[in-house]
Design an enzyme around this catalytic site. Structure first.
Site, PDB file in Angstrom:
ATOM      1  N   THR A  24       0.833  -1.220   0.000  1.00  0.00           N
ATOM      2  CA  THR A  24       0.000   0.000   0.000  1.00  0.00           C
ATOM      3  C   THR A  24       0.862   1.262   0.000  1.00  0.00           C
ATOM      4  OG1 THR A  24      -0.102  -0.014   2.416  1.00  0.00           O
ATOM      5  CG2 THR A  24      -1.920  -1.107   1.245  1.00  0.00           C
ATOM      6  N   GLY A  25       2.202   1.103   0.016  1.00  0.00           N
ATOM      7  CA  GLY A  25       3.092   2.270   0.017  1.00  0.00           C
ATOM      8  C   GLY A  25       3.317   2.791  -1.400  1.00  0.00           C
ATOM      9  N   LYS A 141      21.139   4.718   1.741  1.00  0.00           N
ATOM     10  CA  LYS A 141      21.434   4.993   3.161  1.00  0.00           C
ATOM     11  C   LYS A 141      21.971   3.752   3.886  1.00  0.00           C
ATOM     12  CE  LYS A 141      18.435   8.953   3.427  1.00  0.00           C
ATOM     13  NZ  LYS A 141      18.225   8.989   1.970  1.00  0.00           N
ATOM     14  N   TYR A 149      18.144   3.907  10.491  1.00  0.00           N
ATOM     15  CA  TYR A 149      17.401   3.440   9.316  1.00  0.00           C
ATOM     16  C   TYR A 149      18.374   2.758   8.336  1.00  0.00           C
ATOM     17  CZ  TYR A 149      15.227   3.702   4.689  1.00  0.00           C
ATOM     18  OH  TYR A 149      14.769   3.397   3.433  1.00  0.00           O
ATOM     19  N   LYS A 153      18.746  -1.250   7.272  1.00  0.00           N
ATOM     20  CA  LYS A 153      18.626  -1.726   5.890  1.00  0.00           C
ATOM     21  C   LYS A 153      19.898  -2.479   5.465  1.00  0.00           C
ATOM     22  CE  LYS A 153      15.473  -0.822   3.385  1.00  0.00           C
ATOM     23  NZ  LYS A 153      14.167  -1.487   3.120  1.00  0.00           N
ATOM     24  N   VAL A 182      13.812   8.796  -4.160  1.00  0.00           N
ATOM     25  CA  VAL A 182      12.773   8.783  -5.186  1.00  0.00           C
ATOM     26  C   VAL A 182      12.238  10.202  -5.338  1.00  0.00           C
ATOM     27  CG1 VAL A 182      10.495   7.919  -5.788  1.00  0.00           C
ATOM     28  CG2 VAL A 182      12.184   6.384  -4.786  1.00  0.00           C
ATOM     29  N   GLY A 184      10.098  13.109  -5.614  1.00  0.00           N
ATOM     30  CA  GLY A 184       8.690  13.410  -5.354  1.00  0.00           C
ATOM     31  C   GLY A 184       7.998  12.450  -4.409  1.00  0.00           C
TER      32      GLY A 184
END
Ligand SMILES: NC(=O)c1ccc[n+]([C@@H]2O[C@H](COP(=O)([O-])OP(=O)(O)OC[C@H]3O[C@@H](n4cnc5c(N)ncnc54)[C@H](OP(=O)(O)O)[C@@H]3O)[C@@H](O)[C@H]2O)c1
Length: 345
Positions: A24-25, A141, A149, A153, A182, A184
């Protein structure tokens, strides 16, 4: 437009069942759209926690597509739920993540539960359910991380690469796709600047005038991920060749002549981002439109790309946003900005 398009013509998801964690992201929704538009999958399972976002996504799809999609409420921290969702699934794309840098610093173990324990759960569930291919999303990152974060990852990337050894006999294969910011995306600098401009700002804040970033559009992040599927042998970290951008050029593209306020680098922020370090150079292969970091150790069957005739990157090679030889100009940025909806994607 200076962001090249990645060729997805060899990717075939017809008749397959695909599960997208974090479906849903921003990325998950764009991937779903691409799969339903260009393929004829058996079904696509959207796996995420928030009921309302499932509801909104369901309502946004045309009826002929809704039939193919399953809206599975679940948490990647819950292994049993993952195993249940993955029954009969061929391909998993793992996009679920907790990704806001300051929130991860304030809630460290919540970030670890989702990004690290969640990654291990996806691995275990995929092997148990007999999934054939798993692609996990990473970020620049994760390279030489300076915030939790990124560190979480990096741990996730290691878990997915090593998973191929665990799964060797079962045939489940795991790979990672790593890209930069990304353009925008929700909560990123473009919607933030646009909002300030709408409120009548006479200057825009930049944390450091020297700052550079890798940029990719959401559509190309999805295309790149799809384009990796036919070449996965297991254990690769795929990195697209994408342009860099200087932050002051973004301000100029958004609002020509706008004054810039230098507000100083924020905690957990780097001046430049890296996708491949010089320590990876000896096992990184140049495949024209992408780099592939091959696994240094592997206990499963795979043919190194060098044996297939590809060249490794030269000693000392580093793929970082300031040393890139591909830069977005102000005009190119302006063209790209025109394609990005207000409020972000
Ligand atoms: N956006 C970027 O600039 C960028 C750049 C490089 C890499 N990436 C990577 O790309 C991936 C996708 O990012 P995105 O921009 O699409 O993020 P996003 O828009 O924030 O979406 C995150 C998704 O993950 C789900 N999620 C979060 N925690 C979960 C959990 N515990 N269990 C199940 N689902 C969970 C969210 O839904 P619920 O909260 O409802 O569960 C949502 O569907 C991430 O792995 C991110 O690290 C993003």
């Amino acid at each position: 437009m200076a962001i090249k398009s990645f060729d997805t013509s060899k990717t075939d998801l017809n008749g397959k069942s695909i599960l997208i964690t974090g479906g849903t992201g921003s990325f998950g929704k764009m991937l779903l759209k691409a799969i339903l538009r260009d393929h004829n999958p058996r079904r696509v399972i959207i796996f995420a926690r928030g009921e309302y976002n499932h509801f909104l996504l369901q309502n946004s799809l045309p009826e002929e597509h809704v039939k193919k999609v399953r809206f599975f409420i679940g948490d990647v921290r819950d292994m049993d739920r993952l195993v249940m969702a993955m029954r009969g699934v061929d391909v998993v794309v793992h996009a679920a993540a907790q990704k806001q840098v300051p929130l991860a610093e304030y809630n460290p173990f919540e970030c670890i539960r989702t990004n690290v324990i969640g990654a291990e759960n996806v691995v275990q569930a995929s092997i148990r359910a007999g999934v054939k291919q798993v692609i996990a999303l990473s970020t620049d990152k994760a390279v030489n991380p300076i915030n939790l974060y990124g560190a979480s990852k990096l741990a996730s990337d290691k878990i997915f690469v090593a998973a191929n050894s665990l799964a060797a006999a079962t045939g489940t294969r795991f790979a990672v796709v790593r890209y930069g910011n990304v353009l925008g995306s929700r909560g990123s600098v473009i919607p933030f600047f646009r909002d300030l401009l709408k409120k009548g700002a006479t200057e825009l804040p930049i944390t450091d005038l020297r700052m550079t970033r890798f940029w990719i559009t959401l559509e190309e992040a999805v295309n790149f991920t799809l384009s990796c599927m036919p070449i996965i042998q297991g254990g690769e970290i795929f990195v697209p060749k994408i342009p860099s951008m200087r932050l002051p050029d973004l301000v100029e593209a958004l609002s020509p002549g706008m004054a810039i306020k230098n507000v100083g680098i924020r905690p957990g922020e780097k001046l430049h981002e890296i996708m491949i370090t010089e320590h990876n150079a000896s096992h990184t292969v140049d495949m024209d439109d992408r780099y592939v970091i091959e696994p240094e150790w592997h206990f499963w069957d795979r043919t190194n790309l060098v044996e297939k005739g590809y060249k490794t990157t030269p000693e000392g090679f580093e793929y970082s946003s300031d040393k890139n030889d591909d830069w977005l100009t102000v005009d190119e940025l302006r063209d790209i900005l025109a394609t990005i909806p207000e409020g972000g994607e």
